[in-house]
Design a protein around this motif. Sequence first.
Motif, PDB file in Angstrom:
ATOM      1  N   VAL A  79      30.603  93.525  25.233  1.00 45.49           N
ATOM      2  CA  VAL A  79      31.149  92.355  25.926  1.00 45.49           C
ATOM      3  C   VAL A  79      30.258  91.981  27.110  1.00 45.49           C
ATOM      4  N   GLY A  80      29.806  92.960  27.873  1.00 45.24           N
ATOM      5  CA  GLY A  80      28.908  92.683  28.990  1.00 45.24           C
ATOM      6  C   GLY A  80      27.587  92.110  28.517  1.00 45.24           C
ATOM      7  N   LEU A  81      27.042  92.671  27.455  1.00 43.72           N
ATOM      8  CA  LEU A  81      25.773  92.179  26.909  1.00 43.72           C
ATOM      9  C   LEU A  81      25.915  90.752  26.399  1.00 43.72           C
ATOM     10  N   LEU A  82      26.980  90.466  25.659  1.00 44.70           N
ATOM     11  CA  LEU A  82      27.198  89.116  25.149  1.00 44.70           C
ATOM     12  C   LEU A  82      27.418  88.107  26.276  1.00 44.70           C
ATOM     13  N   THR A  83      28.053  88.557  27.353  1.00 46.68           N
ATOM     14  CA  THR A  83      28.238  87.679  28.509  1.00 46.68           C
ATOM     15  C   THR A  83      26.886  87.305  29.106  1.00 46.68           C
ATOM     16  N   MET A  84      26.018  88.287  29.251  1.00 53.19           N
ATOM     17  CA  MET A  84      24.696  88.008  29.791  1.00 53.19           C
ATOM     18  C   MET A  84      23.857  87.175  28.830  1.00 53.19           C
ATOM     19  N   VAL A  85      23.995  87.411  27.537  1.00 52.30           N
ATOM     20  CA  VAL A  85      23.298  86.584  26.540  1.00 52.30           C
ATOM     21  C   VAL A  85      23.733  85.130  26.685  1.00 52.30           C
ATOM     22  N   ASN A  86      25.029  84.907  26.865  1.00 48.39           N
ATOM     23  CA  ASN A  86      25.547  83.544  27.021  1.00 48.39           C
ATOM     24  C   ASN A  86      24.963  82.882  28.277  1.00 48.39           C
ATOM     25  N   ILE A  87      24.825  83.640  29.349  1.00 49.95           N
ATOM     26  CA  ILE A  87      24.234  83.103  30.573  1.00 49.95           C
ATOM     27  C   ILE A  87      22.777  82.720  30.330  1.00 49.95           C
ATOM     28  N   PHE A  88      22.025  83.591  29.685  1.00 52.62           N
ATOM     29  CA  PHE A  88      20.610  83.320  29.461  1.00 52.62           C
ATOM     30  C   PHE A  88      20.398  82.172  28.470  1.00 52.62           C
ATOM     31  N   ILE A  89      21.290  82.040  27.504  1.00 54.25           N
ATOM     32  CA  ILE A  89      21.198  80.892  26.596  1.00 54.25           C
ATOM     33  C   ILE A  89      21.389  79.602  27.411  1.00 54.25           C
ATOM     34  N   ALA A  90      22.350  79.582  28.297  1.00 50.57           N
ATOM     35  CA  ALA A  90      22.615  78.403  29.109  1.00 50.57           C
ATOM     36  C   ALA A  90      21.424  78.050  29.991  1.00 50.57           C
TER      37      ALA A  90
END
Length: 117
Positions: A102-113
Amino acid sequence: MDVVINIFVGLHIIGIASLLGGFLTQMKAMSAGTARFVPAMLHGALTMLVTGIALVGLNQAQGSPVDNIKIGVKLAVLIVILGLVYVKRDEESIAKPLFGTVGLLTMVNIFIAVLWT
């Protein structure tokens, strides 16, 4: 219309801060094996979902171009996050790999943005 869009951007950032902040506050508990999904994480993910949908609609209504592939990828990642947090929200402790995901996916979402242009 720009003021309304900026308000929703601010709310979207508050949602991601709530999700990531909830994760970061549980990092010490994760190392002890007692981490859990706190309500702030669920509320942050829901805030991101609602404000993200509103932002897409407002930008399209204004005639601004929207990268539908980027939005689709971000939405898919957020739905996975939201699903995991929602289903496991009442458990006393979450397995380290699941919590870390969940933490990794949250950071992935930030970097995609930020990085996807």
